[in-house]
Write a protein that holds these residues in place. Structure first.
Motif, PDB file in Angstrom:
ATOM      1  N   ALA A   1       0.843  -1.193   0.000  1.00 59.38           N
ATOM      2  CA  ALA A   1       0.000   0.000   0.000  1.00 59.38           C
ATOM      3  C   ALA A   1       0.878   1.243   0.000  1.00 59.38           C
ATOM      4  CB  ALA A   1      -0.920   0.013   1.229  1.00 59.38           C
ATOM      5  N   THR A   2       0.336   2.332  -0.514  1.00 61.14           N
ATOM      6  CA  THR A   2       1.017   3.626  -0.460  1.00 61.14           C
ATOM      7  C   THR A   2       0.594   4.362   0.804  1.00 61.14           C
ATOM      8  OG1 THR A   2      -0.738   4.821  -1.612  1.00 61.14           O
ATOM      9  CG2 THR A   2       0.959   3.768  -2.977  1.00 61.14           C
ATOM     10  N   THR A   3       1.297   5.457   1.099  1.00 60.27           N
ATOM     11  CA  THR A   3       0.907   6.248   2.275  1.00 60.27           C
ATOM     12  C   THR A   3      -0.537   6.726   2.161  1.00 60.27           C
ATOM     13  OG1 THR A   3       1.777   8.283   1.256  1.00 60.27           O
ATOM     14  CG2 THR A   3       3.267   7.033   2.677  1.00 60.27           C
ATOM     15  N   GLU A   4      -0.965   7.106   0.958  1.00 60.70           N
ATOM     16  CA  GLU A   4      -2.338   7.588   0.780  1.00 60.70           C
ATOM     17  C   GLU A   4      -3.348   6.473   0.995  1.00 60.70           C
ATOM     18  OE1 GLU A   4      -4.981  10.277  -2.326  1.00 60.70           O
ATOM     19  OE2 GLU A   4      -3.037   9.484  -2.967  1.00 60.70           O
ATOM     20  N   GLU A   5      -3.053   5.276   0.480  1.00 57.52           N
ATOM     21  CA  GLU A   5      -3.989   4.157   0.632  1.00 57.52           C
ATOM     22  C   GLU A   5      -4.126   3.749   2.099  1.00 57.52           C
ATOM     23  OE1 GLU A   5      -3.060   2.324  -3.808  1.00 57.52           O
ATOM     24  OE2 GLU A   5      -2.053   1.517  -2.021  1.00 57.52           O
TER      25      GLU A   5
ATOM     26  N   LEU B   1      11.223   6.631  -0.136  1.00 56.07           N
ATOM     27  CA  LEU B   1       9.987   6.069  -0.666  1.00 56.07           C
ATOM     28  C   LEU B   1       8.776   6.682   0.034  1.00 56.07           C
ATOM     29  CD1 LEU B   1       8.462   3.975  -2.421  1.00 56.07           C
ATOM     30  CD2 LEU B   1       8.797   2.331  -0.538  1.00 56.07           C
ATOM     31  N   ILE B   2       8.817   6.703   1.362  1.00 56.22           N
ATOM     32  CA  ILE B   2       7.689   7.238   2.133  1.00 56.22           C
ATOM     33  C   ILE B   2       7.555   8.735   1.920  1.00 56.22           C
ATOM     34  CG2 ILE B   2       6.859   7.666   4.485  1.00 56.22           C
ATOM     35  CD1 ILE B   2       7.998   4.929   5.251  1.00 56.22           C
ATOM     36  N   ALA B   3       8.677   9.460   1.928  1.00 59.72           N
ATOM     37  CA  ALA B   3       8.624  10.911   1.738  1.00 59.72           C
ATOM     38  C   ALA B   3       8.072  11.254   0.360  1.00 59.72           C
ATOM     39  CB  ALA B   3      10.007  11.520   1.929  1.00 59.72           C
TER      40      ALA B   3
ATOM     41  N   ASP C   1       4.683  13.316  -0.390  1.00 61.99           N
ATOM     42  CA  ASP C   1       4.665  14.535  -1.212  1.00 61.99           C
ATOM     43  C   ASP C   1       3.596  14.445  -2.299  1.00 61.99           C
ATOM     44  OD1 ASP C   1       6.707  15.646   0.250  1.00 61.99           O
ATOM     45  OD2 ASP C   1       8.290  15.146  -1.185  1.00 61.99           O
ATOM     46  N   ALA C   2       3.492  13.280  -2.925  1.00 59.79           N
ATOM     47  CA  ALA C   2       2.484  13.093  -3.964  1.00 59.79           C
ATOM     48  C   ALA C   2       1.075  13.170  -3.394  1.00 59.79           C
ATOM     49  CB  ALA C   2       2.702  11.743  -4.658  1.00 59.79           C
ATOM     50  N   GLN C   3       0.943  12.711  -2.163  1.00 58.18           N
ATOM     51  CA  GLN C   3      -0.371  12.694  -1.510  1.00 58.18           C
ATOM     52  C   GLN C   3      -0.804  14.079  -1.053  1.00 58.18           C
ATOM     53  OE1 GLN C   3      -0.406  10.149   1.924  1.00 58.18           O
ATOM     54  NE2 GLN C   3      -2.406  10.833   2.645  1.00 58.18           N
ATOM     55  N   SER C   4       0.106  14.829  -0.433  1.00 61.99           N
ATOM     56  CA  SER C   4      -0.296  16.063   0.258  1.00 61.99           C
ATOM     57  C   SER C   4       0.539  17.285  -0.093  1.00 61.99           C
ATOM     58  CB  SER C   4      -0.219  15.850   1.780  1.00 61.99           C
ATOM     59  OG  SER C   4      -0.911  14.697   2.175  1.00 61.99           O
TER      60      SER C   4
ATOM     61  N   HIS D   1       0.522  19.323  -2.411  1.00 64.53           N
ATOM     62  CA  HIS D   1      -0.145  20.468  -3.044  1.00 64.53           C
ATOM     63  C   HIS D   1      -0.663  21.473  -2.015  1.00 64.53           C
ATOM     64  CE1 HIS D   1      -3.296  17.636  -1.920  1.00 64.53           C
ATOM     65  NE2 HIS D   1      -4.185  18.621  -2.010  1.00 64.53           N
ATOM     66  N   MET D   2      -0.562  21.143  -0.728  1.00 62.24           N
ATOM     67  CA  MET D   2      -1.015  22.050   0.322  1.00 62.24           C
ATOM     68  C   MET D   2       0.140  22.360   1.262  1.00 62.24           C
ATOM     69  SD  MET D   2      -4.727  20.380   1.299  1.00 62.24           S
ATOM     70  CE  MET D   2      -5.272  21.804   2.226  1.00 62.24           C
ATOM     71  N   SER D   3       0.175  23.619   1.761  1.00 66.18           N
ATOM     72  CA  SER D   3       1.186  23.988   2.744  1.00 66.18           C
ATOM     73  C   SER D   3       0.829  23.378   4.096  1.00 66.18           C
ATOM     74  CB  SER D   3       1.274  25.510   2.880  1.00 66.18           C
ATOM     75  OG  SER D   3       0.117  26.020   3.533  1.00 66.18           O
ATOM     76  N   ILE D   4       1.787  23.386   5.020  1.00 65.05           N
ATOM     77  CA  ILE D   4       1.536  22.857   6.355  1.00 65.05           C
ATOM     78  C   ILE D   4       0.407  23.631   7.025  1.00 65.05           C
ATOM     79  CG2 ILE D   4       2.487  22.614   8.683  1.00 65.05           C
ATOM     80  CD1 ILE D   4       3.399  20.461   6.721  1.00 65.05           C
ATOM     81  N   ARG D   5       0.395  24.960   6.909  1.00 67.19           N
ATOM     82  CA  ARG D   5      -0.661  25.763   7.537  1.00 67.19           C
ATOM     83  C   ARG D   5      -2.020  25.437   6.929  1.00 67.19           C
ATOM     84  NH1 ARG D   5       2.100  25.695  11.393  1.00 67.19           N
ATOM     85  NH2 ARG D   5       3.788  27.156  11.732  1.00 67.19           N
ATOM     86  N   GLU D   6      -2.064  25.195   5.616  1.00 71.05           N
ATOM     87  CA  GLU D   6      -3.332  24.815   4.979  1.00 71.05           C
ATOM     88  C   GLU D   6      -3.790  23.447   5.470  1.00 71.05           C
ATOM     89  OE1 GLU D   6      -3.085  27.092   0.647  1.00 71.05           O
ATOM     90  OE2 GLU D   6      -2.034  25.187   0.926  1.00 71.05           O
ATOM     91  N   LEU D   7      -2.858  22.524   5.612  1.00 77.76           N
ATOM     92  CA  LEU D   7      -3.210  21.204   6.137  1.00 77.76           C
ATOM     93  C   LEU D   7      -3.704  21.302   7.577  1.00 77.76           C
ATOM     94  CD1 LEU D   7      -0.275  19.037   4.728  1.00 77.76           C
ATOM     95  CD2 LEU D   7      -2.703  18.779   4.168  1.00 77.76           C
ATOM     96  N   GLU D   8      -3.066  22.161   8.376  1.00 78.73           N
ATOM     97  CA  GLU D   8      -3.506  22.349   9.762  1.00 78.73           C
ATOM     98  C   GLU D   8      -4.933  22.894   9.810  1.00 78.73           C
ATOM     99  OE1 GLU D   8       0.717  23.279  12.103  1.00 78.73           O
ATOM    100  OE2 GLU D   8      -0.512  24.934  11.358  1.00 78.73           O
ATOM    101  N   ARG D   9      -5.224  23.861   8.952  1.00 78.10           N
ATOM    102  CA  ARG D   9      -6.578  24.436   8.960  1.00 78.10           C
ATOM    103  C   ARG D   9      -7.613  23.423   8.490  1.00 78.10           C
ATOM    104  NH1 ARG D   9      -3.506  29.103   7.691  1.00 78.10           N
ATOM    105  NH2 ARG D   9      -3.651  28.761   5.438  1.00 78.10           N
TER     106      ARG D   9
END
Length: 472
Positions: free
Chosen positions: A197-201, A263-265, A269-272, A274-282
Motif C-alpha cells: 500500500a502507499t501512504t495515501e492508501e 519512498l515514504i517521503a 509529497d504526492a499525496q499532500s 499540493h497544500m502547505s503545512i498551515r493549509e493542512l492544519e486548517r
C-alpha cells in the motif's frame, strides 16, 4: 492565572493557545528567534477553530508575553509546561532548573511522549508527565503520569481549560496512547516497504473506516458491538484465534534505510504536497471541529468534554436586554457563498431561545419535570453578512410574556455591533405528558413576568410582526 510555556514548537505553541484562549496569561521561553512568529501562527489557527466548538463564548484572552530568561517566564506561574525536544539529557537540565526556579505550588508538566517520570526526575526534578495530543488546542486528551498527589492537583486545572486528564495507573514507556500509535506505525511502515500500500492508501483505510468509529467509541466498545447481541464474550471467542495468525509484524521493524525514507517521503509529497503545512492544519482543524461538534450533540467521546466545559463557562447577562448568545461563528456555519448560511441564523435564534428559557427557570431540570415551551412560529430577517470567525452576540427582547405565550425578539449583532439579523419567535408553554398547552409554573411565570414588565417600556423593535415580503 498564569502558565509558563518552555519550548515553543508545535506542542508548546498548542499549549500556549489552549491556556491563552481560556483566559490565562501565558509567558513563553524559547531561544529560537522564530518562536514568536511560529507561536503566533499556531495561536491564529486556534483562534479560528477552538471557539467554534462552543455555543458559549470562551473567556477573554489572557496576555501573551515572550521572555529571553526562563526565570522571568516562570515567575508567579501556576502551571509550567515543558515541551522541549525528546532528549533525556536536555530534559534533565531544563526540568532541574525549573524545579529550582518555579513557585512551590506550581505544576511542572512535561509533554514527553515516551519518557517515564522516574527517568525525568532521576536528577532531582519534580515534574509529572502531562502528555498532550496535537493539536493541543483542540484535542482534549492529556495523559497524566507521576506522583499521585501532583497528578490529582493537576487534573482540575486541565478540566477547567476544556481538557480530559487520563490518569495512567503505572508508568510505562510511551504511556498508553502512543503505544497504540507505535503499533499502527510499525505495521504501516511494513505495508509501504513491501509495496502492499502507499501512504495515501493506508490513510484512506484509516479515515474511511475504523478511524471514524474510534472517534466516538474507542477500541473495546467498538468490538463489543462487533460481537452482536452476544456481546464482547462472543467477539473474543470468534476473533481470538486470529491472534495466532500472521497478521502483524509488531516487534519486527523494517530497517530505516535511506531508500525506505525516500519512498515514504515521495509518496507523502504526492499525496499532500499540493497544500502547505498551515493549509493542512486548517483543514485538519475544520474537520476536527465538525466531528467534535457532532459528538457534542450526543455527549459522546470528546463531545462530552466540550459539553462539560461549556456548562462551566460564564454566561453573560445584562439588565436591559439579556445577552442570550455570545460565540464565534464556526466554519461549518458558512456556505458556498462564503458567509453564514440561513439555516444557522435560525439555529442561533433557537440557541438564544434556549438560553432565555434557562434565565427564567425553564431549564433542563424543568423540562425533565414534564414542562417546556414549544416554538410555533418564527420569522428571520437577514440584514448583513456574517463570516466564519466573526463574534456573534445576541440580545433578546420580550414582546409578550403572559399566560401560556412567550413572544421573543432576538437581535443578532456581528462585528462592530452591526445588526446582522433578527429572529422573532412565538412559543407556547406545553405539558409534556399531555402534549397540550398549559400555564407555566409560578416561579417561571414570575421570572418571565419581570422581563415582560421591564421590556414593556421599550420601543417595538423594527421588523417585529413582519411577514415574508412585507414592504417597510
Amino acid at each position: 492565572m498564569k502558565a509558563a510555556i518552555i519550548g515553543g514548537g508545535v506542542i508548546g505553541g498548542g499549549w500556549a493557545a489552549r491556556f491563552l484562549l481560556n483566559g490565562w496569561d501565558v509567558a513563553v521561553f524559547d531561544p529560537d528567534p522564530e518562536a514568536e512568529r511560529k507561536i503566533g501562527e499556531v495561536i491564529a489557527n486556534a483562534r479560528r477553530s477552538l471557539p467554534a466548538l462552543y455555543d458559549t463564548a470562551l473567556p477573554a484572552e489572557g496576555n501573551l508575553s515572550f521572555h529571553s530568561e526562563m526565570a522571568d517566564a516562570v515567575q508567579n506561574a501556576n502551571w509550567i509546561q515543558e515541551s522541549i525536544p525528546e532528549r533525556l539529557d536536555l530534559k534533565h537540565r531544563i526540568l532541574g532548573d525549573l524545579s529550582e526556579l518555579a513557585p512551590e505550588t506550581a505544576v511542572i508538566g512535561s509533554s514527553t511522549s515516551g519518557f517515564k517520570p522516574s527517568e525525568l526526575n532521576e536528577k532531582g526534578a519534580r515534574a509529572i508527565v502531562a502528555h498532550p495530543f496535537n493539536p493541543v488546542y483542540l484535542l482534549p486528551l492529556i495523559e497524566l503520569v507521576g506522583d499521585a498527589g501532583a497528578c490529582e492537583n493537576a487534573a482540575p486545572v486541565l478540566r477547567s481549560i476544556g481538557m480530559f486528564p487520563l490518569m495512567v495507573r503505572k508508568e510505562i514507556d510511551a504511556h498508553i496512547a502512543d503505544r497504540f500509535l507505535e503499533a499502527v506505525w510499525r505495521e504501516a511502515l511494513w505495508l509501504v516497504k513491501d509495496g502492499i500500500a502507499t501512504t495515501e492508501e493506508i490513510d484512506e483505510a484509516i479515515r474511511m473506516g475504523f478511524g471514524i468509529r474510534w472517534a466516538q467509541m474507542g477500541l473495546f466498545e467498538t468490538y463489543r458491538i462487533a460481537g452482536g447481541e452476544a456481546g464482547m464474550k462472543h467477539f473474543m471467542a470468534q476473533f481470538g484465534p486470529a491472534l495466532k495468525w500472521p497478521w502483524t509484524k509488531l516487534m519486527d521493524v523494517p530497517e530505516f534505510t535511506d531508500e525506505l525514507v525516500d519512498l515514504i517521503a515521495g509518496q507523502s509529497d504526492a499525496q499532500s504536497g499540493h497544500m502547505s503545512i498551515r493549509e493542512l492544519e486548517r483543514l485538519r482543524d475544520d474537520n476536527l471541529v465538525g466531528m467534535m461538534r457532532a459528538l457534542k450533540k450526543t455527549g459522546s467521546g470528546a463531545g462530552g468534554v466540550i459539553q462539560r466545559h461549556e456548562a462551566d463557562l460564564p454566561k453573560p447577562e445584562a439588565p436591559d436586554l439579556p445577552i442570550t448568545g455570545d460565540r464565534k461563528i464556526p466554519v461549518s456555519w458558512t456556505d458556498y457563498n462564503g458567509h453564514m448560511n440561513e439555516t444557522h441564523y435560525l439555529e442561533a435564534g433557537s440557541l438564544a431561545t434556549d438560553r432565555f428559557m434557562e434565565l427564567i427557570g425553564a431549564d433542563a431540570n424543568y423540562i425533565a419535570s414534564g414542562k417546556s415551551y414549544f416554538t410555533i412560529e418564527t420569522h428571520v430577517r437577514y440584514l448583513s453578512e456574517l463570516h466564519a470567525g466573526n463574534r456573534l452576540t445576541i440580545r433578546t427582547q420580550v414582546l409578550k410574556g403572559e399566560g401560556k405565550k412567550l413572544h421573543l425578539f432576538h437581535f443578532l449583532y456581528g462585528p462592530d455591533d452591526t445588526l446582522a439579523a433578527t429572529v422573532e419567535t412565538l412559543l407556547l408553554h406545553v405539558d409534556l405528558t399531555t402534549r397540550a398547552s398549559s400555564l407555566p409554573d409560578q416561579a417561571v411565570a414570575e421570572k418571565l413576568g419581570a422581563y415582560h414588565q421591564a421590556h414593556a417600556a421599550l420601543e417595538q423593535p423594527e421588523g417585529a410582526g413582519r411577514s415574508v415580503g412585507q414592504k417597510a
